[in-house]
Motif scaffolding. Sequence first.
Motif, mmCIF file in Angstrom:
data_model
loop_
_atom_site.group_PDB
_atom_site.id
_atom_site.type_symbol
_atom_site.label_atom_id
_atom_site.label_comp_id
_atom_site.label_asym_id
_atom_site.label_seq_id
_atom_site.Cartn_x
_atom_site.Cartn_y
_atom_site.Cartn_z
ATOM 1 N N ILE A 82 0.564 -1.085 0.094
ATOM 2 C CA ILE A 82 0.207 0.366 -0.344
ATOM 3 C C ILE A 82 0.297 1.232 -0.112
ATOM 4 O O ILE A 82 1.018 2.702 -0.360
ATOM 5 C CB ILE A 82 -0.820 0.271 1.113
ATOM 6 N N ALA A 83 2.138 1.840 0.982
ATOM 7 C CA ALA A 83 2.639 2.239 0.749
ATOM 8 C C ALA A 83 3.608 3.039 -0.452
ATOM 9 O O ALA A 83 3.789 4.029 -0.659
ATOM 10 C CB ALA A 83 4.319 2.608 1.828
ATOM 11 N N GLY A 84 3.922 1.865 -1.395
ATOM 12 C CA GLY A 84 4.424 1.696 -2.561
ATOM 13 C C GLY A 84 3.886 2.336 -3.014
ATOM 14 O O GLY A 84 3.914 2.926 -4.366
ATOM 15 N N ILE A 85 2.761 1.495 -3.262
ATOM 16 C CA ILE A 85 1.434 2.055 -4.492
ATOM 17 C C ILE A 85 0.889 3.726 -4.083
ATOM 18 O O ILE A 85 0.963 4.213 -4.822
ATOM 19 C CB ILE A 85 -0.112 1.089 -4.142
ATOM 20 N N ARG A 86 1.130 3.650 -3.030
ATOM 21 C CA ARG A 86 0.653 5.520 -2.876
ATOM 22 C C ARG A 86 1.761 6.376 -3.303
ATOM 23 O O ARG A 86 1.257 7.348 -3.744
ATOM 24 C CB ARG A 86 0.408 5.436 -1.608
ATOM 25 N N ALA A 87 3.263 5.826 -3.051
ATOM 26 C CA ALA A 87 3.796 7.133 -3.120
ATOM 27 C C ALA A 87 4.811 7.405 -4.636
ATOM 28 O O ALA A 87 4.579 7.774 -5.289
ATOM 29 C CB ALA A 87 5.085 6.526 -2.827
ATOM 30 N N LEU A 88 3.541 5.811 -5.795
ATOM 31 C CA LEU A 88 4.251 5.653 -6.987
ATOM 32 C C LEU A 88 2.823 6.574 -7.573
ATOM 33 O O LEU A 88 2.720 7.533 -8.985
ATOM 34 C CB LEU A 88 3.406 4.407 -7.716
ATOM 35 N N ARG A 89 1.758 6.475 -6.955
ATOM 36 C CA ARG A 89 0.118 7.186 -7.195
ATOM 37 C C ARG A 89 0.807 9.557 -6.791
ATOM 38 O O ARG A 89 0.636 9.930 -7.809
ATOM 39 C CB ARG A 89 -0.413 7.281 -6.754
ATOM 40 N N ASP A 90 1.766 9.514 -6.596
ATOM 41 C CA ASP A 90 2.053 10.708 -5.507
ATOM 42 C C ASP A 90 2.988 11.402 -6.524
ATOM 43 O O ASP A 90 3.632 12.482 -6.320
ATOM 44 C CB ASP A 90 2.026 11.225 -4.053
ATOM 45 N N ARG A 91 3.918 10.194 -7.053
ATOM 46 C CA ARG A 91 5.167 10.720 -7.769
ATOM 47 C C ARG A 91 6.309 11.139 -7.148
ATOM 48 O O ARG A 91 6.751 11.990 -6.986
ATOM 49 C CB ARG A 91 4.469 11.441 -9.336
ATOM 50 N N VAL A 92 6.304 10.664 -5.899
ATOM 51 C CA VAL A 92 7.287 11.183 -4.926
ATOM 52 C C VAL A 92 8.474 9.654 -4.466
ATOM 53 O O VAL A 92 7.611 8.432 -4.449
ATOM 54 C CB VAL A 92 6.849 11.296 -3.557
ATOM 55 N N LEU A 93 10.200 9.677 -4.902
ATOM 56 C CA LEU A 93 10.563 8.706 -3.491
ATOM 57 C C LEU A 93 9.968 7.641 -4.879
ATOM 58 O O LEU A 93 10.373 6.688 -4.102
ATOM 59 C CB LEU A 93 10.046 8.201 -3.157
ATOM 60 N N GLU A 94 9.816 8.030 -6.254
ATOM 61 C CA GLU A 94 9.563 6.553 -7.392
ATOM 62 C C GLU A 94 10.702 5.646 -7.184
ATOM 63 O O GLU A 94 10.209 4.792 -6.999
ATOM 64 C CB GLU A 94 9.446 7.406 -8.157
ATOM 65 N N VAL A 95 12.031 6.048 -6.906
ATOM 66 C CA VAL A 95 12.926 4.073 -7.234
ATOM 67 C C VAL A 95 12.676 3.227 -5.732
ATOM 68 O O VAL A 95 11.895 2.314 -5.634
ATOM 69 C CB VAL A 95 14.123 4.509 -7.288
ATOM 70 N N ALA A 96 12.525 4.359 -4.801
ATOM 71 C CA ALA A 96 12.182 3.351 -3.491
ATOM 72 C C ALA A 96 10.252 2.961 -3.723
ATOM 73 O O ALA A 96 10.293 1.777 -3.324
ATOM 74 C CB ALA A 96 12.229 4.494 -2.146
ATOM 75 N N ALA A 97 9.472 3.773 -4.367
ATOM 76 C CA ALA A 97 8.365 3.335 -4.060
ATOM 77 C C ALA A 97 8.720 2.049 -5.172
ATOM 78 O O ALA A 97 7.764 1.343 -4.575
ATOM 79 C CB ALA A 97 7.997 4.591 -4.698
ATOM 80 N N SER A 98 8.790 2.257 -6.414
ATOM 81 C CA SER A 98 9.104 1.110 -7.465
ATOM 82 C C SER A 98 9.104 -0.695 -6.580
ATOM 83 O O SER A 98 8.981 -1.538 -6.665
ATOM 84 C CB SER A 98 9.970 1.522 -8.519
ATOM 85 N N GLY A 99 10.208 0.116 -5.738
ATOM 86 C CA GLY A 99 11.259 -1.299 -5.340
ATOM 87 C C GLY A 99 10.265 -1.715 -4.064
ATOM 88 O O GLY A 99 10.064 -3.159 -4.565
ATOM 89 N N ALA A 100 9.354 -1.109 -3.592
ATOM 90 C CA ALA A 100 8.851 -1.716 -2.323
ATOM 91 C C ALA A 100 8.027 -1.986 -2.930
ATOM 92 O O ALA A 100 7.395 -3.377 -2.406
ATOM 93 C CB ALA A 100 8.451 -0.350 -1.308
ATOM 94 N N THR A 101 6.949 -2.171 -4.099
ATOM 95 C CA THR A 101 5.490 -1.865 -4.437
ATOM 96 C C THR A 101 6.639 -3.293 -5.608
ATOM 97 O O THR A 101 5.071 -4.395 -5.411
ATOM 98 C CB THR A 101 4.732 -1.539 -6.113
ATOM 99 N N VAL A 102 7.305 -3.788 -6.293
ATOM 100 C CA VAL A 102 7.298 -5.035 -6.417
ATOM 101 C C VAL A 102 7.960 -5.729 -5.358
ATOM 102 O O VAL A 102 7.289 -6.736 -5.320
ATOM 103 C CB VAL A 102 9.238 -4.947 -7.617
ATOM 104 N N VAL A 103 8.569 -5.290 -4.542
ATOM 105 C CA VAL A 103 9.523 -6.584 -3.934
ATOM 106 C C VAL A 103 7.521 -6.827 -2.833
ATOM 107 O O VAL A 103 7.332 -7.574 -2.721
ATOM 108 C CB VAL A 103 10.154 -6.048 -2.493
#
Length: 270
Positions: A82-103
């Motif tokens: 959930i945290a990764g998806i929200r960060a991607l949606r808000d376009r912040v910390l995209e690298v960490a968000a992508s990693g968290a979402t995938v993992v």
Amino acid sequence: MTAGEPESTAGESATADDLRLRRNRLIFGIVVAPIGVLIALFLSFVVQISYAWRSTSDGGAAAGPQIVAIVIGLLATVPALIAGIRALRDRVLEVAASGATVVAGLGFVAVVLLVVVPAFDVLPRAAREADAYQEQQRLDELDDVDSGFGPGSAEEAGQEMQEYVDDALQLLEVAPSAVRTSTWSTSGTTAAGNTCRAFHERIRLGDEVDRSSAEKALRASWDTEGERTGFDEQNGRLDLSVYSADATISWLRTDNVLLVESDCIPSGAP
């Protein structure tokens, strides 16, 4: 402009704190999600191995680890996802968000397929086997009673204890006709689920029996009864457990009484 500068600084600070908090959550998710998934998979595999080797004797023991595996797996992956998806949606910390979402996403899929889905088979089967195990325990308990190694009823236990009651009265030099005796029984349920009854008898010795003398005499006698019995003393109470009768005769100093109590002897199905 001067009046507006503190507000701008406060806003920037709030944004920095929010970003720092999000980044920490994402990193935490990236680290924790794989660990939680591995623990959940390990617990689930242990359950499967236990079933394969039939080491889970009562069946119901498998339910606990399986439920724990589900909880750990979902708690480790869902918040991070959930945290990764929200960060991607808000376009912040995209690298960490992508990693968290995938993992977290991969971990979530693994938990669903390898832990949650098998639980639909494991949990009902564990419940059935637990019921079967409980029923077998109940029948085994009744077989033990029928085997004759112990009293077959509360009444039999009480009858076997009369020898020890008579010996105690003789030791205290008290005639059976000189004491007041009351007997009763109580009903209950054993741990295995059988109905049971317990025998109780209370013999009031009266004030003519000296408490100190009675305590010394009974302690000396009961402490040397032999291997068929067990002696215990605490808080003004002497206990002689008779293993063959599944019962205990006690002397209570406060009330100056002899008390006979049997175990709850199984008598049948509930």
